[in-house]
Motif scaffolding. Structure first.
Motif: not given
Length: 635
Positions: A48-68
């Motif tokens: 729970s202390r890392w929720k924003w970082e985990i969400m950031g990684m998910a957003l980064s990966f999904s944005s890159f996957a959407a680009s691909i």
């Protein structure tokens, strides 16, 4: 002087570990059981202390996957297929910026946490601690951290990712390029392009009459009163022009200026020239000394010959016939489609040679050539590029169907020759392309493989040539002879001349019934397409995977060490920063303007103290063990 001395700042006294005033601060030893707050927290609470970082990684990966995904969808597609109000590059730039920013946030936060993880397991100087904090803020700080890390650590992964993110978006943008090519245009938007093609030749006219030449005739003859096609005669003379040999093109339409017609077959006229010099018969005249008559043994009523005296005058001889069975090279009439043959007897050398070698002329034989015109089927490959027609003759053949061009009256036994002065009504002459050859030439099932030539066409063409050219030998050059014969005979390359005539006649015949037998093609337009250079996406993909790995590793390491996720928190640094002893030394260093040197000299380690951790000056043994983290290059 005394005032200056009295106002001079005094360095604060540095508290000593054994100072009674500070004994309470150092009373607790290392063996004291940590308070409950220092025990390892549950995984759920830690995550729970890392929720924003985990969400950031998910957003980064999904944005890159959407680009691909988006790039894969539009790879090879037309640029005008993108209908959004902004370009594909803009949309990809937004996704790339989102992926880069989210990745930088997560990795930077983990670099801030890495300083607590590293200093809780080993000691390092204060300059290194500050480098960790600066690395979490951007590429320049990460470069400084990479410079200070003297040994391998997974922190290098995070610092390298932050540094390399400068090229993240440019590499993704560089993957999008464009190329142009000709695309098929829908037939609903433009008229269908077409090019002339002859599937059946039917020109000229015939009139019929019944004539019995004797009482034994059981069937009437057909008497011809031919109506010649003057357009065809014009095409013959156009073929004699050197300029038209290169510019004569078939009729075609192409609304877009770029069209392709593929491979298709069409009826046409072909030519062939054969050297028959070896058949010449030489007859030395006894009555005229030095005179020799050279004769080409055609089976015509007229004698086709050339004498030595004519050679001295640089004269040649030409003869024409539609009775191909009476020639030397074209006498096979069983499956022949030849309808006209020209014979030529020409001097074997120039005029000067004959005048200066009169004593040996009996040994010099003139050159004899037979050139024939025949019906054939030509296979073409045609395209129009930027309004210019490019047509290539792929193959040419003259396969005659032996069951065609037969009299309608089955009781009549008529010869297979194409031209006869008196003939019976016949069916069309049919030429065909064998299926095996058609497949090899790329002719599909919907292409015409059988072609018809009417009896009126055959008789009219032969009549047309015979009307303009007498079947009597004529000298070349001779102002009183046929213009056609004189023009052909003056040519130095009979093959090229007859090929030009045949091509000109073919173009006319192909366009004679253009509306009824045109071959249709495909309209094309020059269109830009997207091309994705996938190799340029490898660096962003590597950074995304490396960043995700570093974040996951940092979360795991923090949980394993039993530390809280303080990350880049300034409050955490204030609460768990330097102990009193080290803090006093640094304060004195700032007063003396030697803070940079002191930061490099003072080695600290995070120790558990009073419900948390504190950066305490490390003993010399710890400092030696932590030598890889000391920056001797800048001390």
């Amino acid at each position: 002087m005394d005032m200056a001395a009295s106002t001079k700042l005094q360095a604060p006294s540095i508290p000593q570990p054994n100072d009674p005033d500070n004994s309470s601060e150092y009373a607790e030893g290392d063996n004291t059981t940590p308070p409950k707050s220092e025990n390892k927290h549950s995984i759920g609470w830690s995550l729970s202390r890392w929720k924003w970082e985990i969400m950031g990684m998910a957003l980064s990966f999904s944005s890159f996957a959407a680009s691909i995904t988006l790039l894969a969808v539009y790879h090879g597609r037309r640029v005008d297929s993108w209908n959004a109000p902004f370009t594909l590059n803009t949309f990809i730039s937004i996704l790339a910026q989102t992926a880069r920013t989210s990745l930088a946030f997560g990795v930077g936060s983990c670099l801030g946490q890495a300083k607590w993880n590293v200093f809780s397991t080993r000691s390092g100087n204060l300059a290194l601690f500050e480098a960790f904090d600066e690395a979490s803020k951007g590429p320049w700080g990460s470069l400084s951290l990479l410079y200070r890390l003297r040994s391998w650590s997974l922190v290098i992964v995070g610092a390298s990712v932050i540094t390399s993110l400068l090229g993240y978006e440019p590499f993704i943008q560089a993957s999008i390029t464009q190329y142009g090519k000709l695309d098929k245009e829908p037939t609903s938007s433009v008229p269908r392009p077409s090019i002339s093609q002859a599937r059946r030749l039917d020109i000229g006219s015939l009139s019929f009459d019944t004539v019995y030449f004797n009482r034994r005739d059981t069937a009437p003859y057909l008497v011809y009163v031919q109506g010649a096609d003057l357009g065809l005669l014009t095409s013959v003379y156009e073929g004699l022009s050197v300029s038209n040999m290169t510019v004569a093109l078939p009729h075609s339409t192409c609304p877009t200026g770029n069209c392709t017609y593929g491979s298709f077959a069409s009826l046409g006229i072909c030519s062939s020239c054969v050297d028959v010099t070896s058949y010449i018969v030489a007859d030395r005249q006894q009555t005229i000394p030095g005179e020799t008559v050279y004769t080409l043994p055609w089976k015509l009523d007229s004698n086709f010959s050339l004498s030595t005296s004519s050679l001295i005058k640089n004269l040649g001889s030409c003869i024409f016939t539609s009775q191909v069975e009476k020639t030397i090279s074209f006498n096979n009439t069983l499956n022949s489609t030849t309808f006209a043959v020209f014979g030529f007897l020409q001097p074997a050398s120039n005029h000067t040679f004959y005048q200066t070698n009169t004593s040996t002329l009996e040994n010099v034989v003139p050159k004899a050539t037979e050139c024939g015109l025949y019906y054939c089927t030509n296979v073409y490959s045609s395209t129009i590029l930027e309004g210019t027609l490019n047509e290539t003759l792929v193959a040419s053949m003259s396969n005659r169907d032996m069951s065609s061009y037969e009299p309608y009256d089955p009781t009549v036994a008529a010869p297979h020759t194409l031209y006869q002065q008196f003939d019976y009504p016949r069916s069309d002459l049919q030429l065909f392309i064998p299926e095996k050859e058609a497949k090899q030439l790329g002719l599909t099932d919907d292409h015409t493989l059988r072609f018809n030539i009417s009896q009126a066409t055959i008789q009219s063409i032969s009549y047309l040539l015979g009307r303009d050219i007498s079947e009597e030998p004529s000298f070349i050059p001779d102002s009183t002879g046929s213009v056609l014969v004189q023009s052909i005979g003056a040519s130095k390359d009979l093959n090229a001349k007859f090929r030009a005539i045949a091509e000109s006649m073919t173009i006319y015949l192909r366009g004679h019934d253009y509306e009824g037998s045109a071959h249709y093609g495909v309209s094309q337009r020059w269109v830009l397409h997207y091309r994705i250079r996938w190799e340029f996406l490898l660096p962003p993909l590597s950074l995304t995977l490396a960043g995700c790995f570093f974040v996951m590793y940092t979360i795991w390491e923090t949980q394993s060490l039993g530390l809280m996720a303080w990350k880049q928190s300034t409050l955490a640094t204030l609460a768990h920063g330097l102990d009193a002893w080290t803090r006093a030394r640094m304060r004195e260093a700032y007063l003396n303007n030697t803070e940079d040197k002191s930061a490099k000299d003072i080695s600290v380690k995070a120790e558990r103290f009073r419900g948390g951790i504190e950066l305490c000056e490390a003993p010399s043994s710890d400092a030696s063990e932590a030598a890889p983290y000391r920056d001797s290059r800048v001390v």
